[in-house]
Design a protein around this motif. Sequence first.
Motif, PDB file in Angstrom:
ATOM      1  N   UNK A  59       5.159  23.184  36.216  1.00 37.76           N
ATOM      2  CA  UNK A  59       4.611  21.709  36.708  1.00 37.76           C
ATOM      3  C   UNK A  59       3.749  21.218  35.423  1.00 37.76           C
ATOM      4  N   UNK A  60       3.534  21.286  34.887  1.00 34.58           N
ATOM      5  CA  UNK A  60       2.141  21.533  33.277  1.00 34.58           C
ATOM      6  C   UNK A  60       2.685  20.015  33.176  1.00 34.58           C
ATOM      7  N   UNK A  61       1.535  19.176  32.152  1.00 37.06           N
ATOM      8  CA  UNK A  61       2.409  17.700  32.026  1.00 37.06           C
ATOM      9  C   UNK A  61       3.181  18.135  30.363  1.00 37.06           C
ATOM     10  N   UNK A  62       4.223  16.494  30.652  1.00 43.57           N
ATOM     11  CA  UNK A  62       5.456  16.567  29.342  1.00 43.57           C
ATOM     12  C   UNK A  62       4.566  17.663  28.127  1.00 43.57           C
ATOM     13  N   UNK A  63       5.080  17.840  27.155  1.00 43.82           N
ATOM     14  CA  UNK A  63       4.487  17.690  25.957  1.00 43.82           C
ATOM     15  C   UNK A  63       5.557  18.466  24.860  1.00 43.82           C
ATOM     16  N   UNK A  64       4.842  17.921  23.584  1.00 39.67           N
ATOM     17  CA  UNK A  64       6.272  17.954  22.508  1.00 39.67           C
ATOM     18  C   UNK A  64       6.700  19.953  22.364  1.00 39.67           C
ATOM     19  N   UNK A  65       6.189  20.762  22.376  1.00 42.72           N
ATOM     20  CA  UNK A  65       6.040  22.152  22.473  1.00 42.72           C
ATOM     21  C   UNK A  65       6.390  23.151  22.979  1.00 42.72           C
ATOM     22  N   UNK A  66       6.597  22.441  24.567  1.00 41.13           N
ATOM     23  CA  UNK A  66       7.074  23.150  26.186  1.00 41.13           C
ATOM     24  C   UNK A  66       8.514  22.604  25.985  1.00 41.13           C
ATOM     25  N   UNK A  67       8.474  20.888  25.537  1.00 42.34           N
ATOM     26  CA  UNK A  67       9.977  20.616  25.914  1.00 42.34           C
ATOM     27  C   UNK A  67      11.319  21.414  24.596  1.00 42.34           C
ATOM     28  N   UNK A  68      10.303  21.529  23.806  1.00 38.06           N
ATOM     29  CA  UNK A  68      11.399  22.559  22.560  1.00 38.06           C
ATOM     30  C   UNK A  68      12.027  24.054  23.193  1.00 38.06           C
ATOM     31  N   UNK A  69      10.620  24.639  23.783  1.00 39.24           N
ATOM     32  CA  UNK A  69      11.011  26.048  23.740  1.00 39.24           C
ATOM     33  C   UNK A  69      11.950  25.817  25.102  1.00 39.24           C
ATOM     34  N   UNK A  70      11.752  24.674  26.179  1.00 33.11           N
ATOM     35  CA  UNK A  70      12.783  24.782  27.357  1.00 33.11           C
ATOM     36  C   UNK A  70      14.372  24.680  26.540  1.00 33.11           C
ATOM     37  N   UNK A  71      13.947  23.301  25.782  1.00 36.38           N
ATOM     38  CA  UNK A  71      15.204  22.474  24.580  1.00 36.38           C
ATOM     39  C   UNK A  71      15.991  24.212  24.393  1.00 36.38           C
ATOM     40  N   UNK A  72      15.442  25.129  23.735  1.00 34.42           N
ATOM     41  CA  UNK A  72      15.938  26.089  23.174  1.00 34.42           C
ATOM     42  C   UNK A  72      16.711  26.453  23.481  1.00 34.42           C
ATOM     43  N   UNK A  73      16.142  27.193  24.957  1.00 36.29           N
ATOM     44  CA  UNK A  73      17.213  28.169  25.800  1.00 36.29           C
ATOM     45  C   UNK A  73      17.838  27.974  25.954  1.00 36.29           C
ATOM     46  N   UNK A  74      18.143  26.422  26.948  1.00 40.10           N
ATOM     47  CA  UNK A  74      19.798  25.993  27.837  1.00 40.10           C
ATOM     48  C   UNK A  74      20.512  25.895  26.413  1.00 40.10           C
ATOM     49  N   UNK A  75      20.065  25.604  25.346  1.00 43.09           N
ATOM     50  CA  UNK A  75      20.782  25.342  24.135  1.00 43.09           C
ATOM     51  C   UNK A  75      21.280  27.030  23.360  1.00 43.09           C
ATOM     52  N   UNK A  76      20.733  27.622  23.778  1.00 44.12           N
ATOM     53  CA  UNK A  76      20.820  29.009  23.038  1.00 44.12           C
ATOM     54  C   UNK A  76      22.050  29.805  24.450  1.00 44.12           C
ATOM     55  N   UNK A  77      21.677  28.968  25.935  1.00 48.83           N
ATOM     56  CA  UNK A  77      22.789  29.240  27.328  1.00 48.83           C
ATOM     57  C   UNK A  77      23.777  28.955  26.980  1.00 48.83           C
ATOM     58  N   UNK A  78      24.353  27.645  26.617  1.00 48.20           N
ATOM     59  CA  UNK A  78      25.364  27.091  26.373  1.00 48.20           C
ATOM     60  C   UNK A  78      26.695  27.221  25.075  1.00 48.20           C
ATOM     61  N   UNK A  79      24.983  27.508  23.705  1.00 50.13           N
ATOM     62  CA  UNK A  79      26.391  28.087  22.841  1.00 50.13           C
ATOM     63  C   UNK A  79      26.612  29.606  22.989  1.00 50.13           C
TER      64      UNK A  79
END
Length: 207
Positions: A184-204
Amino acid sequence: MDTNYPFNTAGLCTEEIDRFHDTYNVLKTKFDIALTGHIDFQLENFEVFKHYQGINIRDSYVIKHENNNSYILFIESQLKHHAHGHNGPGYECQTWALAYLKHNFGRVLIRPETLADKIIELIHPVELDFEEDKAFSDTFYVLVNDHYKAVSGIDRNFRNAVMDVREDDFVIEIVEHTLIIGNSKPISPEKAIYLAEFVSRLCTACD
């Protein structure tokens, strides 16, 4: 929607627009992303959103992979104790990431384990633990509704991916084949990158 921005700016203040724009630009430099248009991600199925009065996906972006895409969601949530207003008190802008998984996990909730969790577990053992992976079990609290499906899905590759998430406060919820991760934390570039890295890793690597 302001055509000068690759996201919906309606109702956002200048600070929020800047935060969204910075987040989008950082994602764009690292991932092959594109606006999805309208997709019903069925967020109402997830327990993590039940304490909100309303959930609105302001924008969603696909992260393209060879065999399976993942997604970044810019979500606007309204707390239940606020009934009116737009982006005023009671509204939160958050980043969540979503992936579609090959295996059916049943229903799973994973979050960093707290001291209170450890104490409750001593009295009422409800958590799924992995005897062969003590580091994971000591770090994360895992609740499931189907032991067989969960154990089959939460394999070593999946657990390693969760352990490597650099965001230190997050929740993962899986409803059968659909996984979301965020907080529930506010949007931030660092957080978005961490989350994107995780789901990208799952998908690949973990599907």
